[in-house]
Design a protein around this motif. Sequence first.
Motif, mmCIF file in Angstrom:
data_model
loop_
_atom_site.group_PDB
_atom_site.id
_atom_site.type_symbol
_atom_site.label_atom_id
_atom_site.label_comp_id
_atom_site.label_asym_id
_atom_site.label_seq_id
_atom_site.Cartn_x
_atom_site.Cartn_y
_atom_site.Cartn_z
ATOM 1 N N ARG A 1 8.995 -3.183 -7.009
ATOM 2 C CA ARG A 1 8.646 -3.929 -5.788
ATOM 3 C C ARG A 1 7.137 -4.018 -5.638
ATOM 4 O O ARG A 1 6.592 -5.084 -5.315
ATOM 5 N N ARG A 2 6.427 -2.900 -5.880
ATOM 6 C CA ARG A 2 4.968 -2.930 -5.769
ATOM 7 C C ARG A 2 4.342 -3.853 -6.810
ATOM 8 O O ARG A 2 3.328 -4.500 -6.547
ATOM 9 N N THR A 3 4.957 -3.906 -7.989
ATOM 10 C CA THR A 3 4.446 -4.789 -9.044
ATOM 11 C C THR A 3 4.537 -6.249 -8.617
ATOM 12 O O THR A 3 3.600 -7.035 -8.807
ATOM 13 N N PHE A 4 5.653 -6.607 -8.014
ATOM 14 C CA PHE A 4 5.841 -7.970 -7.506
ATOM 15 C C PHE A 4 4.796 -8.278 -6.436
ATOM 16 O O PHE A 4 4.093 -9.289 -6.492
ATOM 17 N N ILE A 5 4.680 -7.375 -5.453
ATOM 18 C CA ILE A 5 3.756 -7.607 -4.340
ATOM 19 C C ILE A 5 2.308 -7.609 -4.819
ATOM 20 O O ILE A 5 1.516 -8.498 -4.484
ATOM 21 N N GLY A 6 1.948 -6.598 -5.624
ATOM 22 C CA GLY A 6 0.553 -6.446 -6.059
ATOM 23 C C GLY A 6 0.053 -7.622 -6.861
ATOM 24 O O GLY A 6 -1.057 -8.121 -6.635
ATOM 25 N N ASN A 7 0.868 -8.087 -7.799
ATOM 26 C CA ASN A 7 0.417 -9.180 -8.668
ATOM 27 C C ASN A 7 0.338 -10.513 -7.936
ATOM 28 O O ASN A 7 -0.554 -11.320 -8.208
ATOM 29 N N ILE A 8 1.259 -10.737 -6.981
ATOM 30 C CA ILE A 8 1.176 -11.978 -6.204
ATOM 31 C C ILE A 8 0.004 -11.896 -5.224
ATOM 32 O O ILE A 8 -0.766 -12.850 -5.066
ATOM 33 N N GLY B 1 11.121 -8.782 -6.310
ATOM 34 C CA GLY B 1 10.371 -7.969 -5.349
ATOM 35 C C GLY B 1 11.169 -7.303 -4.249
ATOM 36 O O GLY B 1 10.586 -6.845 -3.269
ATOM 37 N N CYS B 2 12.487 -7.227 -4.385
ATOM 38 C CA CYS B 2 13.284 -6.634 -3.302
ATOM 39 C C CYS B 2 13.323 -5.106 -3.407
ATOM 40 O O CYS B 2 12.984 -4.530 -4.436
ATOM 41 N N ARG B 3 13.730 -4.474 -2.333
ATOM 42 C CA ARG B 3 13.978 -3.035 -2.361
ATOM 43 C C ARG B 3 15.223 -2.776 -3.207
ATOM 44 O O ARG B 3 16.120 -3.627 -3.281
ATOM 45 N N VAL B 4 15.327 -1.559 -3.752
ATOM 46 C CA VAL B 4 16.462 -1.263 -4.621
ATOM 47 C C VAL B 4 17.779 -1.312 -3.841
ATOM 48 O O VAL B 4 18.817 -1.711 -4.385
ATOM 49 N N SER B 5 17.754 -0.942 -2.549
ATOM 50 C CA SER B 5 18.982 -0.993 -1.750
ATOM 51 C C SER B 5 19.498 -2.424 -1.615
ATOM 52 O O SER B 5 20.713 -2.667 -1.612
#
Length: 444
Positions: free
Chosen positions: A395-402, A288-292
């Motif tokens: 990142r949104r996939t990680f946040i959204g599903n959790i 879930g991290c940012r790409v940077s």
Amino acid sequence: MKATAFIRKSASKNDTNSVATIYFRLRDGKKDIKAASELTINPNHWSSEKQGYKDRVALVHEEKKLALNNEVQNIINLISQEYTPEADSEWLSTLIDKYHHPNRYKTEEEIAAETKPTLLDLFAEFLVKHKLSEVRIKNFRVVQRALARYELYVRATKRGQKGFILDVDLVTPDTLRDMWDFFQNEYQYYELYPSIYEAIPEKRTPQPRSKNTLIDCFSRIRTFFLWCFDNKRTTNRPFDKFPIEECTYGTPYYITLEERDRIFNADLSATPQLAIQRDIFIFQTLIGCRVSDLYRMTKLNVVNEAIEYIPKKTKEGNPVTVRVPLNDKAKEILERYKEYEGKLLPFISEQKYNDAIKKIFKLAGVDRIVTILDPLTHNEIKRPIYEVASSHLARRTFIGNIYKKVKDPNLVSALSGHKEGSKAFRRYRDIDEEMKKDLVKLLD
């Protein structure tokens, strides 16, 4: 009216040491006035006809001759420009002295204005002294360059503004509105005023800026003005009468766990490079991290079966170490690349990574239609998800599903690196149809 230069002293033919003062004479009808200057020349080198050096003068460098000739002509031009019928000998003497010693005649206000830092000087100081993360400094520098181009644009296009310089004390809401217009239409000026972009270039050709981008830019300019005010560099607060709207975002879209697994299990053996980038994308959906932040990771970020990192975006504000335990899929991906040296995974450039993600989605058949907000028109449009997929979707996939499972933004932010109370989670409250159905069932 006629202004001329002359000397009064003569010298013997071989005299190379004598020096004569250059005088200036102004004649207008019966008026005939004269005054001395601080310019001097050997009388043998003077040409009354040319009012300067003779054409051929031995042992005198060409640059010296040119410099004196220019000075003489500058004073003659100044006399012609400033002359009025009331001019007298005292006026002529003062004018010539003012030419030689301009600082003697400057007011305190003029001297203060010359030593006062410009808005762009203060902006450079702000970037050094104000505490900002590396990412934010880069964003502020984009605005700094755009402001510098705005200055050049005003000089090139506004009548009577050839010497225009941005002054932090003189920026008004009207100035800000003019800046907004420039920022919004800058992509059109690239071909109209190429010299501006040669002087202050960008890595890529200016593109149309969305309203959200403009809001972000002007929020940064407002931050700069508040810093100037707080540090007593100005009393000017132009943003008090220039309100900035909130950014408008569409409902976040993300892929389901089923779609994620379809991508993870897709046969990409015919395109091994895409298979590698697929693994990186899936790994990003699992931490879930940012790409940077992802691209800075090495194997040292793996600590006791978890990824540990300090988010770059919040690193200098309130640094917090984010720890995300690795699940079996994440461990499997790291195992595939355990022999890879250097970074954590075989990263390519961010742009190529985003291009690869779109191709991977299409090959895996993840093509459902999503509703997005057009950044320029703010109209809703429908697009296949593979056309709009990018690294941030991981990142949104990680946040959204959790978030769908726990519905607690504070728990999710502990894993995603968001600041506590982040506005971003407001958008995730609307994303799940099942959550809405669960709420409605409470009424049964």
